[in-house]
Write a protein that holds these residues in place. Sequence first.
Motif, PDB file in Angstrom:
ATOM      1  N   PRO A   1       0.674  -1.370  -0.122  1.00 15.86           N
ATOM      2  CA  PRO A   1      -0.091  -0.046  -0.080  1.00 15.86           C
ATOM      3  C   PRO A   1       0.823   1.148  -0.034  1.00 15.86           C
ATOM      4  N   SER A   2       0.316   2.443  -0.561  1.00 16.00           N
ATOM      5  CA  SER A   2       0.905   3.673  -0.280  1.00 16.00           C
ATOM      6  C   SER A   2       0.877   4.050   1.031  1.00 16.00           C
ATOM      7  N   ALA A   3       1.649   4.858   1.395  1.00 19.52           N
ATOM      8  CA  ALA A   3       2.146   5.432   2.802  1.00 19.52           C
ATOM      9  C   ALA A   3       0.690   5.937   3.451  1.00 19.52           C
ATOM     10  N   ASP A   4      -0.067   6.572   2.809  1.00 17.42           N
ATOM     11  CA  ASP A   4      -1.201   7.249   3.343  1.00 17.42           C
ATOM     12  C   ASP A   4      -2.523   6.413   2.529  1.00 17.42           C
ATOM     13  N   PHE A   5      -2.609   5.187   2.469  1.00 19.34           N
ATOM     14  CA  PHE A   5      -3.626   4.748   1.645  1.00 19.34           C
ATOM     15  C   PHE A   5      -5.046   5.035   2.561  1.00 19.34           C
ATOM     16  N   ALA A   6      -5.102   5.006   3.648  1.00 22.42           N
ATOM     17  CA  ALA A   6      -6.064   4.988   4.685  1.00 22.42           C
ATOM     18  C   ALA A   6      -6.686   6.675   4.245  1.00 22.42           C
ATOM     19  N   GLY A   7      -5.860   7.515   4.489  1.00 22.00           N
ATOM     20  CA  GLY A   7      -6.132   9.105   4.143  1.00 22.00           C
ATOM     21  C   GLY A   7      -6.611   9.179   2.680  1.00 22.00           C
ATOM     22  N   ARG A   8      -6.131   8.550   1.879  1.00 23.75           N
ATOM     23  CA  ARG A   8      -6.465   8.777   0.521  1.00 23.75           C
ATOM     24  C   ARG A   8      -8.079   8.083   0.187  1.00 23.75           C
ATOM     25  N   ILE A   9      -8.235   6.842   0.830  1.00 21.95           N
ATOM     26  CA  ILE A   9      -9.469   6.371   0.715  1.00 21.95           C
ATOM     27  C   ILE A   9     -10.622   7.350   1.507  1.00 21.95           C
ATOM     28  N   ALA A  10     -10.231   7.863   2.575  1.00 20.75           N
ATOM     29  CA  ALA A  10     -11.045   8.511   3.347  1.00 20.75           C
ATOM     30  C   ALA A  10     -11.504   9.897   2.719  1.00 20.75           C
ATOM     31  N   ARG A  11     -10.566  10.576   1.860  1.00 19.47           N
ATOM     32  CA  ARG A  11     -10.752  11.755   0.976  1.00 19.47           C
ATOM     33  C   ARG A  11     -11.673  11.304  -0.387  1.00 19.47           C
ATOM     34  N   SER A  12     -11.296  10.148  -0.710  1.00 21.40           N
ATOM     35  CA  SER A  12     -12.001   9.772  -1.861  1.00 21.40           C
ATOM     36  C   SER A  12     -13.602   9.450  -1.637  1.00 21.40           C
ATOM     37  N   PHE A  13     -13.632   8.782  -0.308  1.00 26.17           N
ATOM     38  CA  PHE A  13     -14.958   8.432   0.312  1.00 26.17           C
ATOM     39  C   PHE A  13     -15.950   9.597   0.302  1.00 26.17           C
ATOM     40  N   GLU A  14     -15.226  10.797   0.860  1.00 29.80           N
ATOM     41  CA  GLU A  14     -15.907  12.089   1.097  1.00 29.80           C
ATOM     42  C   GLU A  14     -16.492  12.620  -0.106  1.00 29.80           C
ATOM     43  N   ARG A  15     -15.988  12.349  -1.309  1.00 29.96           N
ATOM     44  CA  ARG A  15     -16.234  12.859  -2.644  1.00 29.96           C
ATOM     45  C   ARG A  15     -17.414  12.169  -3.130  1.00 29.96           C
ATOM     46  N   GLN A  16     -17.755  10.876  -2.571  1.00 30.68           N
ATOM     47  CA  GLN A  16     -18.618   9.869  -3.192  1.00 30.68           C
ATOM     48  C   GLN A  16     -20.029  10.520  -2.650  1.00 30.68           C
ATOM     49  N   ALA A  17     -20.843  11.268  -3.728  1.00 34.03           N
ATOM     50  CA  ALA A  17     -22.187  11.700  -3.568  1.00 34.03           C
ATOM     51  C   ALA A  17     -23.108  10.620  -3.461  1.00 34.03           C
ATOM     52  N   ALA A  18     -23.112   9.560  -4.031  1.00 29.32           N
ATOM     53  CA  ALA A  18     -23.849   8.440  -3.756  1.00 29.32           C
ATOM     54  C   ALA A  18     -23.865   7.811  -2.441  1.00 29.32           C
ATOM     55  N   MET A  19     -22.690   7.648  -1.794  1.00 35.04           N
ATOM     56  CA  MET A  19     -22.566   7.042  -0.314  1.00 35.04           C
ATOM     57  C   MET A  19     -23.286   8.078   0.432  1.00 35.04           C
ATOM     58  N   ARG A  20     -23.082   9.400   0.193  1.00 34.61           N
ATOM     59  CA  ARG A  20     -23.609  10.492   1.171  1.00 34.61           C
ATOM     60  C   ARG A  20     -25.132  10.357   0.931  1.00 34.61           C
ATOM     61  N   LEU A  21     -25.435  10.206  -0.051  1.00 40.75           N
ATOM     62  CA  LEU A  21     -27.031  10.275  -0.247  1.00 40.75           C
ATOM     63  C   LEU A  21     -27.623   9.092   0.440  1.00 40.75           C
ATOM     64  N   ILE A  22     -27.057   7.798   0.523  1.00 45.38           N
ATOM     65  CA  ILE A  22     -27.810   6.726   1.344  1.00 45.38           C
ATOM     66  C   ILE A  22     -27.333   6.590   2.810  1.00 45.38           C
ATOM     67  N   GLY A  23     -26.352   7.686   2.976  1.00 46.38           N
ATOM     68  CA  GLY A  23     -26.183   7.662   4.423  1.00 46.38           C
ATOM     69  C   GLY A  23     -24.810   6.626   4.893  1.00 46.38           C
ATOM     70  N   ALA A  24     -24.197   6.239   4.017  1.00 44.70           N
ATOM     71  CA  ALA A  24     -23.130   5.337   4.320  1.00 44.70           C
ATOM     72  C   ALA A  24     -21.900   5.988   5.083  1.00 44.70           C
ATOM     73  N   GLU A  25     -21.261   5.217   5.948  1.00 45.50           N
ATOM     74  CA  GLU A  25     -20.011   5.846   6.908  1.00 45.50           C
ATOM     75  C   GLU A  25     -18.847   4.661   6.551  1.00 45.50           C
ATOM     76  N   LEU A  26     -17.892   5.531   6.132  1.00 44.93           N
ATOM     77  CA  LEU A  26     -16.478   4.662   6.248  1.00 44.93           C
ATOM     78  C   LEU A  26     -16.276   4.376   7.568  1.00 44.93           C
ATOM     79  N   THR A  27     -16.268   2.982   7.982  1.00 43.12           N
ATOM     80  CA  THR A  27     -15.821   2.757   9.516  1.00 43.12           C
ATOM     81  C   THR A  27     -14.546   1.871   9.599  1.00 43.12           C
ATOM     82  N   ARG A  28     -14.137   1.242   8.695  1.00 45.01           N
ATOM     83  CA  ARG A  28     -12.833   0.399   8.898  1.00 45.01           C
ATOM     84  C   ARG A  28     -11.981   0.452   7.453  1.00 45.01           C
ATOM     85  N   VAL A  29     -10.866   0.881   7.552  1.00 49.93           N
ATOM     86  CA  VAL A  29      -9.750   0.953   6.588  1.00 49.93           C
ATOM     87  C   VAL A  29      -8.328   0.360   6.982  1.00 49.93           C
TER      88      VAL A  29
END
Length: 149
Positions: A5-33
């Motif tokens: 993995p890249s050094a900051d893979f968890a941060g990259r995933i969290a930032r990307s997830f925040e940009r996912q409008a579809a996940m926001r729409l359904i109320g999804a939360e990223l809980t483990r990376v």
Amino acid sequence: MTGIPSADFAGRIARSFERQAAMRLIGAELTRVSHGTVEIELPFDDKLTQQHGFLHAGVISAALDTACGYAAYSVIDADASILTIEFKVNLMSPGRGERFLFRGEVTKPGSNIIVADGRGYAISDGPAKLIASMTGTMMVVRGREDIAE
């Protein structure tokens, strides 16, 4: 797991997830990376049900695809991204619960193609109930301006 993995893979995933409008729409939360595994949780909401009051198969599929995609994203280089190119979902039990957990895990890492498996669980009183499984194939994308972190 052979992917590094890249050094900051968890941060990259969290930032990307925040940009996912579809996940926001359904109320999804990223809980483990973690390396090769991602979990997403979702509270029950009547707006996400089908005609019988169960969580809609499309919502289940979207959450499983996202969990598997980010699991794959956790094992690639920092200058690459992921796109799903195929998946199959098995719906095993009605989506009935207070909350739902969707876990994606890399089954076979690769430099161009990654296979991930997902499981969806309904959570209420008592043990979590398996409601769906997924196998997905993800393509590693590099060098495209329209697809970035």
